[in-house]
Design an enzyme around this catalytic site. Structure first.
Site, PDB file in Angstrom:
ATOM      1  N   ASN A  13       0.905  -1.150   0.000  1.00  0.00           N
ATOM      2  CA  ASN A  13       0.000   0.000   0.000  1.00  0.00           C
ATOM      3  C   ASN A  13       0.946   1.203   0.000  1.00  0.00           C
ATOM      4  OD1 ASN A  13      -2.671   1.049   2.283  1.00  0.00           O
ATOM      5  ND2 ASN A  13      -2.370   1.523   0.142  1.00  0.00           N
ATOM      6  N   ASN A  72      -6.270  10.715  -0.315  1.00  0.00           N
ATOM      7  CA  ASN A  72      -6.416   9.594  -1.238  1.00  0.00           C
ATOM      8  C   ASN A  72      -5.877   9.963  -2.609  1.00  0.00           C
ATOM      9  OD1 ASN A  72      -7.870   7.847   0.573  1.00  0.00           O
ATOM     10  ND2 ASN A  72      -9.668   9.147   0.265  1.00  0.00           N
ATOM     11  N   CYS A  81      -5.335   6.166   7.971  1.00  0.00           N
ATOM     12  CA  CYS A  81      -4.783   5.135   7.092  1.00  0.00           C
ATOM     13  C   CYS A  81      -3.775   4.346   7.910  1.00  0.00           C
ATOM     14  CB  CYS A  81      -4.122   5.772   5.876  1.00  0.00           C
ATOM     15  SG  CYS A  81      -3.352   4.578   4.758  1.00  0.00           S
ATOM     16  N   GLY A  82      -4.061   3.085   8.188  1.00  0.00           N
ATOM     17  CA  GLY A  82      -3.207   2.301   9.060  1.00  0.00           C
ATOM     18  C   GLY A  82      -1.849   1.990   8.458  1.00  0.00           C
ATOM     19  N   ASN A 153     -12.302   5.769  10.156  1.00  0.00           N
ATOM     20  CA  ASN A 153     -12.849   5.942   8.807  1.00  0.00           C
ATOM     21  C   ASN A 153     -13.840   4.792   8.566  1.00  0.00           C
ATOM     22  OD1 ASN A 153     -10.974   3.882   8.607  1.00  0.00           O
ATOM     23  ND2 ASN A 153     -10.032   4.598   6.732  1.00  0.00           N
ATOM     24  N   ASN A 188     -14.683   2.230   2.578  1.00  0.00           N
ATOM     25  CA  ASN A 188     -13.828   1.147   2.105  1.00  0.00           C
ATOM     26  C   ASN A 188     -14.624  -0.146   2.266  1.00  0.00           C
ATOM     27  OD1 ASN A 188     -11.816   3.094   1.909  1.00  0.00           O
ATOM     28  ND2 ASN A 188     -10.901   2.550   3.859  1.00  0.00           N
ATOM     29  N   GLU A 206     -10.792   0.572  -1.845  1.00  0.00           N
ATOM     30  CA  GLU A 206     -10.711   1.774  -1.030  1.00  0.00           C
ATOM     31  C   GLU A 206     -11.390   2.947  -1.734  1.00  0.00           C
ATOM     32  OE1 GLU A 206      -7.420   2.932   1.370  1.00  0.00           O
ATOM     33  OE2 GLU A 206      -6.236   1.218   0.688  1.00  0.00           O
ATOM     34  N   ARG A 207     -12.160   3.721  -0.967  1.00  0.00           N
ATOM     35  CA  ARG A 207     -12.780   4.917  -1.526  1.00  0.00           C
ATOM     36  C   ARG A 207     -11.679   5.878  -1.969  1.00  0.00           C
ATOM     37  NH1 ARG A 207     -14.681   8.592   3.704  1.00  0.00           N
ATOM     38  NH2 ARG A 207     -12.739   8.303   4.844  1.00  0.00           N
ATOM     39  N   CYS A 215      -4.843  -2.629   3.111  1.00  0.00           N
ATOM     40  CA  CYS A 215      -5.533  -1.523   3.779  1.00  0.00           C
ATOM     41  C   CYS A 215      -5.477  -1.792   5.278  1.00  0.00           C
ATOM     42  CB  CYS A 215      -6.986  -1.416   3.304  1.00  0.00           C
ATOM     43  SG  CYS A 215      -7.960  -0.167   4.180  1.00  0.00           S
ATOM     44  N   THR A 217      -6.520  -0.025   7.993  1.00  0.00           N
ATOM     45  CA  THR A 217      -7.778   0.137   8.720  1.00  0.00           C
ATOM     46  C   THR A 217      -8.763  -0.952   8.321  1.00  0.00           C
ATOM     47  OG1 THR A 217      -8.498   1.758   7.058  1.00  0.00           O
ATOM     48  CG2 THR A 217      -7.555   2.624   9.118  1.00  0.00           C
TER      49      THR A 217
END
Length: 268
Positions: A13, A72, A81-82, A153, A188, A206-207, A215, A217
């Site tokens: 990511n 984003n 965002c993790g 989120n 998401n 993911e949006r 991802c 989160t």
């Protein structure tokens, strides 16, 4: 406009990162999209900008603490965002902008603390995962019941059959949900398989981005939605992450790597 940037990823990511301590470069959506463009720009799932809290409305009391401004790939603003958080901390460490093995930064979802582990991974607090209502998710002609989860989120977690997971078309089709108002700012969507007790595998749309290889989160959301234990190992296309739900906050652990640095010019 010229910036010194870094490129990093957490389980593939990937992010463009840069330090802006004086809040001089509040990027437009078009500039973020340019940076994230994999043909015309650097290429990434999002942009992480490091700003001093003293210059961020609502966070002034935190003074010199760093604020993670996450955008984003389409330029839209995201709360958390993790994977990005772990990479953000790694970047701050390598740039000499933080010291110590434990660092707290501010995000739009609140304060988050990371620990640099001896094996090179980073463990980050993720707040409490909050389970919401059931919704119905549609992808193409298929539908699944899904659990809404808030990890700072919004997420919708669907359980799918193991033989269907790899066949899902997340490139051409974007998931939708009913009721439409369940996620007024988008969500998401995770498609999850329970492989064994304490072990999950998932893909995510993911949006503001589309399908990503991981991802953070979303991994926490999936573990919380399917919880029957406190600790989980979660496989994503980009690697493996660990989640611990046993404390007051969820903790996400995984790799965080800065792979390149350079200078770029942003469009006006």
């Amino acid at each position: 406009m010229h910036i010194e940037f870094a490129k990093g990823h957490g389980t593939r990511n990937d992010f463009v990162l840069f330090a802006d301590p004086d809040n001089l470069y509040d990027l437009t959506a078009d500039q973020v999209s340019h940076l994230c463009d994999r043909r015309g720009g650097i290429g990434a799932d999002g942009v992480l900008r490091a700003v001093r809290c003293a210059l961020v409305p609502g966070w002034e009391a935190e003074g010199e603490r760093w604020f993670m401004d996450y955008r984003n790939a389409d330029g839209s603003i995201a709360e958390m965002c993790g994977n990005g958080l772990r990479v953000f901390l790694r970047y701050l460490e390598e740039e000499g902008l933080v010291v110590g093995t434990e660092v707290t930064v501010a995000t739009r979802a609140g304060l988050r603390t990371g620990r640099f582990l001896p094996d090179g991974r980073v463990a980050v607090t993720m707040g409490r995962a909050r389970i919401g209502a059931q919704v119905q998710v549609r992808l193409g002609a298929d539908t699944w019941p899904a659990t809404a989860v808030d990890v700072g989120n919004p997420h919708a977690v669907c359980i799918v059959e193991a033989d269907r997971l790899d066949a899902l078309d997340l490139t051409h089709d974007a998931p939708s949900w009913e009721p439409a108002g369940a996620f007024p700012h988008g969500a998401n969507v995770e498609f999850v398989v329970r492989e064994a007790p304490g072990r999950l595998r998932l893909r995510v749309h993911e949006r503001g981005v589309g399908e990503t290889e991981s991802c953070g989160t979303g991994v926490v959301a999936a573990a919380a939605a399917m919880r029957d234990d406190d600790t989980y190992t979660v496989g994503v296309p980009g690697g493996t992450l660990q989640v611990d739900l046993g404390g007051e906050e969820a903790v996400l652990t995984g790799p965080a790597v800065v792979v390149a640095r350079g200078q770029c010019t942003l469009p006006d």
